[in-house]
Motif scaffolding. Structure first.
Motif, PDB file in Angstrom:
ATOM      1  N   ALA A 386       0.813  -1.218   0.000  1.00  0.00           N
ATOM      2  CA  ALA A 386       0.000   0.000   0.000  1.00  0.00           C
ATOM      3  C   ALA A 386       0.845   1.266   0.000  1.00  0.00           C
ATOM      4  CB  ALA A 386      -0.929  -0.005   1.218  1.00  0.00           C
ATOM      5  N   ALA A 387       2.081   1.178   0.532  1.00  0.00           N
ATOM      6  CA  ALA A 387       2.950   2.353   0.601  1.00  0.00           C
ATOM      7  C   ALA A 387       3.429   2.786  -0.778  1.00  0.00           C
ATOM      8  CB  ALA A 387       4.147   2.071   1.506  1.00  0.00           C
ATOM      9  N   VAL A 388       3.539   1.848  -1.713  1.00  0.00           N
ATOM     10  CA  VAL A 388       4.090   2.202  -3.031  1.00  0.00           C
ATOM     11  C   VAL A 388       3.107   2.002  -4.181  1.00  0.00           C
ATOM     12  CG1 VAL A 388       6.463   1.742  -2.327  1.00  0.00           C
ATOM     13  CG2 VAL A 388       5.124  -0.091  -3.382  1.00  0.00           C
ATOM     14  N   HIS A 396       4.431   4.224  -7.088  1.00  0.00           N
ATOM     15  CA  HIS A 396       5.275   5.358  -6.721  1.00  0.00           C
ATOM     16  C   HIS A 396       6.708   4.849  -6.572  1.00  0.00           C
ATOM     17  CE1 HIS A 396       2.030   8.379  -5.588  1.00  0.00           C
ATOM     18  NE2 HIS A 396       1.382   7.304  -6.017  1.00  0.00           N
ATOM     19  N   THR A 397       7.564   5.233  -7.505  1.00  0.00           N
ATOM     20  CA  THR A 397       8.891   4.623  -7.626  1.00  0.00           C
ATOM     21  C   THR A 397       9.895   5.097  -6.590  1.00  0.00           C
ATOM     22  OG1 THR A 397       9.732   6.326  -9.138  1.00  0.00           O
ATOM     23  CG2 THR A 397       8.543   4.451 -10.118  1.00  0.00           C
ATOM     24  N   GLY A 398       9.706   6.309  -6.056  1.00  0.00           N
ATOM     25  CA  GLY A 398      10.735   6.894  -5.190  1.00  0.00           C
ATOM     26  C   GLY A 398      11.853   7.540  -5.985  1.00  0.00           C
ATOM     27  N   ASP A 399      11.777   7.475  -7.326  1.00  0.00           N
ATOM     28  CA  ASP A 399      12.763   8.112  -8.194  1.00  0.00           C
ATOM     29  C   ASP A 399      12.331   9.532  -8.523  1.00  0.00           C
ATOM     30  OD1 ASP A 399      14.364   5.861  -8.361  1.00  0.00           O
ATOM     31  OD2 ASP A 399      13.340   5.092 -10.131  1.00  0.00           O
ATOM     32  N   LEU A 400      13.313  10.396  -8.721  1.00  0.00           N
ATOM     33  CA  LEU A 400      13.056  11.760  -9.169  1.00  0.00           C
ATOM     34  C   LEU A 400      13.283  11.858 -10.666  1.00  0.00           C
ATOM     35  CD1 LEU A 400      14.928  13.760  -6.385  1.00  0.00           C
ATOM     36  CD2 LEU A 400      12.445  13.552  -6.648  1.00  0.00           C
ATOM     37  N   GLY A 401      12.433  12.615 -11.346  1.00  0.00           N
ATOM     38  CA  GLY A 401      12.611  12.773 -12.780  1.00  0.00           C
ATOM     39  C   GLY A 401      11.763  13.892 -13.337  1.00  0.00           C
ATOM     40  N   THR A 402      11.855  14.058 -14.650  1.00  0.00           N
ATOM     41  CA  THR A 402      11.062  15.064 -15.358  1.00  0.00           C
ATOM     42  C   THR A 402      10.451  14.433 -16.600  1.00  0.00           C
ATOM     43  OG1 THR A 402      12.914  15.798 -16.769  1.00  0.00           O
ATOM     44  CG2 THR A 402      12.620  16.925 -14.643  1.00  0.00           C
ATOM     45  N   SER A 416      15.186   9.882  -1.802  1.00  0.00           N
ATOM     46  CA  SER A 416      15.989   9.740  -0.583  1.00  0.00           C
ATOM     47  C   SER A 416      17.390  10.314  -0.744  1.00  0.00           C
ATOM     48  CB  SER A 416      16.084   8.261  -0.208  1.00  0.00           C
ATOM     49  OG  SER A 416      16.670   7.509  -1.254  1.00  0.00           O
ATOM     50  N   GLU A 417      17.821  10.544  -2.005  1.00  0.00           N
ATOM     51  CA  GLU A 417      19.162  11.078  -2.249  1.00  0.00           C
ATOM     52  C   GLU A 417      19.143  12.553  -2.634  1.00  0.00           C
ATOM     53  OE1 GLU A 417      20.411   8.544  -5.379  1.00  0.00           O
ATOM     54  OE2 GLU A 417      20.817   6.832  -4.085  1.00  0.00           O
ATOM     55  N   ARG A 418      17.978  13.158  -2.581  1.00  0.00           N
ATOM     56  CA  ARG A 418      17.840  14.553  -3.004  1.00  0.00           C
ATOM     57  C   ARG A 418      18.730  15.455  -2.146  1.00  0.00           C
ATOM     58  NH1 ARG A 418      11.845  16.371  -3.792  1.00  0.00           N
ATOM     59  NH2 ARG A 418      11.728  15.326  -1.771  1.00  0.00           N
ATOM     60  N   ILE A 419      19.491  16.315  -2.801  1.00  0.00           N
ATOM     61  CA  ILE A 419      20.409  17.231  -2.120  1.00  0.00           C
ATOM     62  C   ILE A 419      19.705  18.580  -1.958  1.00  0.00           C
ATOM     63  CG2 ILE A 419      22.623  18.428  -2.294  1.00  0.00           C
ATOM     64  CD1 ILE A 419      23.436  16.046  -4.190  1.00  0.00           C
ATOM     65  N   ILE A 420      19.718  19.090  -0.726  1.00  0.00           N
ATOM     66  CA  ILE A 420      19.092  20.390  -0.453  1.00  0.00           C
ATOM     67  C   ILE A 420      20.184  21.401  -0.137  1.00  0.00           C
ATOM     68  CG2 ILE A 420      17.462  21.637   1.001  1.00  0.00           C
ATOM     69  CD1 ILE A 420      16.121  18.945   1.580  1.00  0.00           C
ATOM     70  N   LYS A 421      20.292  22.441  -0.934  1.00  0.00           N
ATOM     71  CA  LYS A 421      21.293  23.482  -0.739  1.00  0.00           C
ATOM     72  C   LYS A 421      20.594  24.834  -0.670  1.00  0.00           C
ATOM     73  CE  LYS A 421      25.380  25.426  -0.592  1.00  0.00           C
ATOM     74  NZ  LYS A 421      26.150  25.378   0.662  1.00  0.00           N
TER      75      LYS A 421
END
Length: 463
Positions: A386-388, A396-402, A416-421
């Motif tokens: 149910a979480a994914v 919901h893959t947990g991947d970032l993309g466009t 989970s690897e997203r860098i916040i600056k």
């Protein structure tokens, strides 16, 4: 694509309508149409099997399973390397609706035992190699050394009733494959045919371990490797070359040359290994038209070197849970040299923000997709499913993309690897692309690591 997208959602229609048949039913159609064509070649084992041979022998195996009492929905474990017996068991099982669980040799014994218990396997098939398979199995199932094959009576794994051994050193409690096949040979063929007819195209056929080796998932069409290797001949009448029981670069190069292979799936290290063979220049790779890869970006320098092996290196995007998109040899060069993909036929892809809403094109968000290749559920893990995977079918893959206006999907990292600056979200994949284009960089990986001073995720590069 004629109409430009304005929001990050795309649906790609199916070019070939669904047949309403199970894979087993489709296989029997293909086998009847191409009885003498080679279906599988087991290169290292020096075995070749036609469609008719695989049809006859798999139905004989299926008869043995039915005689042992297995029925649609039961689980069968297959443990060992890539031999004929693996595909024999897989093909037999999917025809009668028995769910195959592929247990890799390198899994820890504790994981193998847990899998037998958790998935309720009634039968396990041991491959002919490695030579210590029986010893390994008896560590999980001690009764194999003392009990008879028809009265295994396992204490730790009580659901397990039979162990079929394809090797030459069976324990007391194992059924030899030759004896099992004789058992199936004498089984009523009409009963096997009836069992095949009762399998529905929505019935599950396989359990595949995720990367964590902990949670199994169940699918109605197998994983990407099974689709392209084992299943493709069943539905498209092609021929699959099984290189060997385990990976070997020299053997893989020999197969491409000797069998005049036209296409294959390979990871980056497979390509590198072949290119680095000491006798590389002695090989003829002229038949090799395309290589499907995945898992990470193919560095531009490797693409240049790999032109000596194949004309096209194409990336696919997905997970153990399903297949979403792939590259085509006709895609623009900027797509082929990035993690850019065309969503697969019959799939839907969307990019959503943290609020769950679909984003405008070219904005970074989480990649979600749904398609006919998507997994059904995690076995015995309702909350994790149910979480994914949502009730409306979106994974919901947990991947970032466009997703751009032309419908190209680009993968840029993991949530989970997203860098916040300084409040700005930075995708590791975008940084990797910049570093990879520098001539002094041979390989690169960018991850986000916590910074104690700023309490933000900062960039760490490995090359």
């Amino acid at each position: 694509m004629s109409q430009k997208l304005t929001k990050s959602y795309i649906h790609v229609p199916v070019k070939t309508p669904f047949s309403g048949k199970s894979i087993g039913q489709r296989f029997n159609e293909v086998a009847n149409q191409n009885p003498d064509k080679e279906m599988y070649v087991f290169y290292a084992d020096k075995e070749r099997k036609t469609f008719r041979q695989m049809q006859d022998e798999s139905q004989q195996f299926a008869g043995g399973l039915l005689k042992l009492g297995l029925k649609k929905g039961d689980t069968l474990g297959v443990w060992g390397g890539n031999h004929y017996e693996w595909l024999l068991a897989y093909l037999a099982s999917l025809q009668i609706g028995v769910i195959t669980v592929n247990m890799r040799i390198d899994f820890p014994l504790s994981v193998q035992q847990e899998a037998i218990q958790k998935l309720g396997m009634k039968v396990v098939v041991l491959m002919r190699s490695p030579s210590d398979m029986c010893d390994r199995a008896s560590q999980i199932i001690p009764e194999l050394l003392t009990n008879s094959a028809d009265n295994l009576n396992c204490q730790i794994t009580p659901n397990l009733k039979y162990v079929i051994n394809a090797g030459t050193n069976p324990c007391k409690g194992m059924i030899a494959l030759t004896d099992f096949m004789e058992m199936g040979k004498g089984f009523d063929k009409s009963t096997v045919t009836k069992a095949i007819d009762q399998v529905d195209f929505d019935d599950p056929i396989g359990v595949i371990f995720t990367s964590s080796c902990r949670y199994a998932l169940i699918m109605s069409f197998g994983g990407i490797g099974a689709q392209m290797g084992a299943v493709l001949p069943m539905i498209k009448s092609g021929t699959t070359i099984v290189v060997g029981p385990t990976y070997d670069a020299q053997l893989l190069a020999n197969v491409i040359q000797d069998e005049r292979v036209t296409g294959s799936t390979m990871l980056i290290h497979h390509l590198n290994d072949i290119l680095n063979l000491p006798n590389f220049d002695d090989y003829d790779f002229s038949s090799f038209q395309a290589c499907m890869s995945g898992g990470s970006i193919i560095p531009y320098s490797l693409r240049q070197r790999a032109a000596k092996i194949t004309k096209h290196i194409l990336l696919g995007y997905g997970a153990t849970e399903g297949f979403a998109a792939m590259q085509s040899s006709t895609d623009p060069i900027e797509i082929l040299h990035s993690t850019g993909y065309v969503p697969a036929d019959g799939s839907e892809v969307k990019i959503i923000g943290d609020d769950g809403q679909i984003l405008p094109v070219n904005e970074i968000g989480e990649i979600c997709f749904r398609s006919q290749s998507l997994f059904l559920y995690y076995w015995g893990e309702e909350e994790k499913t149910a979480a994914v995977k949502k009730p409306n079918g979106w994974y919901h893959t947990g991947d970032l993309g466009t997703l751009d206006e032309n419908g190209y999907l680009r993968v840029v990292g993991r949530k989970s690897e997203r860098i916040i600056k300084e409040g700005i979200n930075i995708a590791p994949g975008n940084l990797e692309k910049v570093f990879d284009e520098h001539p002094a960089v041979s390989n690169v990986m960018v991850v986000g690591v916590p910074d104690e001073r700023t309490s933000e995720e900062v960039c760490a590069c490995i090359r």
